[in-house]
Design an enzyme around this catalytic site. Structure first.
Site, PDB file in Angstrom:
ATOM      1  N   GLN A 143      33.948  62.040   6.507  1.00 47.66           N
ATOM      2  CA  GLN A 143      33.164  61.995   5.279  1.00 47.66           C
ATOM      3  C   GLN A 143      32.567  60.603   5.073  1.00 47.66           C
ATOM      4  O   GLN A 143      33.251  59.589   5.216  1.00 47.66           O
ATOM      5  CB  GLN A 143      34.057  62.383   4.081  1.00 47.66           C
ATOM      6  CG  GLN A 143      33.326  62.523   2.757  1.00 47.66           C
ATOM      7  CD  GLN A 143      32.335  63.676   2.710  1.00 47.66           C
ATOM      8  OE1 GLN A 143      32.456  64.661   3.451  1.00 47.66           O
ATOM      9  NE2 GLN A 143      31.358  63.569   1.852  1.00 47.66           N
ATOM     10  N   ASP A 149      28.681  67.928  11.973  1.00 46.07           N
ATOM     11  CA  ASP A 149      27.779  67.303  10.989  1.00 46.07           C
ATOM     12  C   ASP A 149      26.389  67.055  11.589  1.00 46.07           C
ATOM     13  O   ASP A 149      25.423  66.868  10.858  1.00 46.07           O
ATOM     14  CB  ASP A 149      28.349  65.945  10.557  1.00 46.07           C
ATOM     15  CG  ASP A 149      28.857  65.932   9.124  1.00 46.07           C
ATOM     16  OD1 ASP A 149      28.420  66.781   8.336  1.00 46.07           O
ATOM     17  OD2 ASP A 149      29.685  65.059   8.811  1.00 46.07           O
ATOM     18  N   LYS A 193      34.881  71.656   1.010  1.00 47.59           N
ATOM     19  CA  LYS A 193      34.714  72.027   2.423  1.00 47.59           C
ATOM     20  C   LYS A 193      35.975  72.731   2.939  1.00 47.59           C
ATOM     21  O   LYS A 193      35.903  73.766   3.614  1.00 47.59           O
ATOM     22  CB  LYS A 193      34.403  70.776   3.263  1.00 47.59           C
ATOM     23  CG  LYS A 193      32.998  70.244   3.028  1.00 47.59           C
ATOM     24  CD  LYS A 193      32.752  68.855   3.605  1.00 47.59           C
ATOM     25  CE  LYS A 193      31.363  68.371   3.192  1.00 47.59           C
ATOM     26  NZ  LYS A 193      31.039  67.009   3.633  1.00 47.59           N
TER      27      LYS A 193
END
Ligand code: GUN
Length: 282
Positions: free
Chosen positions: A97, A120, A53
């Protein structure tokens, strides 16, 4: 006839070039889109994901920071970090995460992220926006699947889409996105009585279970479009999806490979969301 591949690498390259162009335009106006990636612990798969990422951000010209904390970090300390990132004007997107260590309540952390920075799309405000058709961030993996369908010019109106899997991250938002495009949607899961009877009716199948060979050729209607979200290892340790690719490609019209399908699209849509967050901040 074998199915045409929907190439997630090629589509990602194209979309990331567009992100890079728009990012450069924002930078010229004095705003550099910024993403904060927070990793707690040393889960090897998570380490690979976050590295990819951060690398993708750099390649597209986005600013990113990776904060990697020890697995013993307290929930209170993580909440304090998220709140600091919420206030940080250089940061437009925040990604924590998952999975988090067991002593941290993941949903509590996600709810602490400002919805305007929830790239997200996991916050309840984002989920509610998707459900009601309001503007908000869409979770990256199902958003990427929608882009793949768009890339082949596929019209979902009136089509029957079957989603296998009901996670908050993929299955449920995927079903809502397909519904918003006027597909008739069926969500199947581990308690579904006759999965094959469902998938045989489907024009579009999205497999998002996390188990090999969930979908085999005998379960697919000729001409269907098959999207494989799975990321598994076969008996030889090779990366594979949820779909029996070699079998299903003989029956379907379109299929996404693993690797090189949905995987790169997830990161691409994270860049798209972060860029959008920066644009919305002006
Ligand atoms: N873990 C696995 N996939 C994801 C994702 O898309 N976002 C976050 N935050 N964690 C994940």
């Amino acid at each position: 006839m074998t199915a045409q591949l929907i190439d997630g690498n090629a589509l990602s390259r194209q979309l990331r070039t567009e992100v890079a162009t728009q990012c450069a335009q924002l930078k010229a106006r004095g705003i550099t889109p910024g993403l904060a990636v927070v990793l707690v612990g040393d889960n090897p798969a998570s380490q690979v994901y976050v590295r990819n990422k951060v690398k993708a951000c750099a390649e597209a010209g986005l600013h990113s920071v990776l904060e990697n904390y020890d697995a013993t970090l307290s929930e209170a300390a993580l909440l304090a970090r998220v709140e600091a990132l919420n206030r940080d004007p250089q940061i437009h997107g925040i990604l924590v995460q998952l999975p988090l260590p067991a002593h941290i309540d993941a949903q509590k952390i996600i709810e602490a992220i400002a919805p305007a920075k929830d790239v997200d799309g996991f916050h309840v405000a984002s989920a509610g926006a998707l459900m009601t058709g309001m503007p908000g961030f869409w979770p990256c993996t199902p958003f990427g699947c929608m882009k793949m369908l768009e890339s082949i010019g596929y019209s979902l109106k009136g089509k029957h889409a079957v989603v296998i899997g009901r996670s908050n991250i993929v299955g449920k938002p995927m079903a809502l996105m397909l519904l918003a495009q006027s597909a008739t949607v069926t969500i199947c899961h581990s308690a579904t009585a006759d999965l094959k009877a469902m998938t045989l009716q489907a024009d579009v199948i999205v497999a998002a279970v996390g188990k090999r060979n969930v979908l085999t050729a005998d379960m697919v209607k000729p001409g269907a479009v098959v999207i494989d979200v799975g990321m598994n290892r076969d008996t030889q340790g090779k990366l594979c999806g949820d779909v029996d690719f070699e079998g299903v490609r003989q029956v379907a019209n379109y299929i996404t490979p693993v690797p090189g399908g949905v995987g790169p699209m997830t990161i691409t849509m994270l860049l798209v969301n972060t860029l959008a967050a920066a644009q919305a901040s002006i």
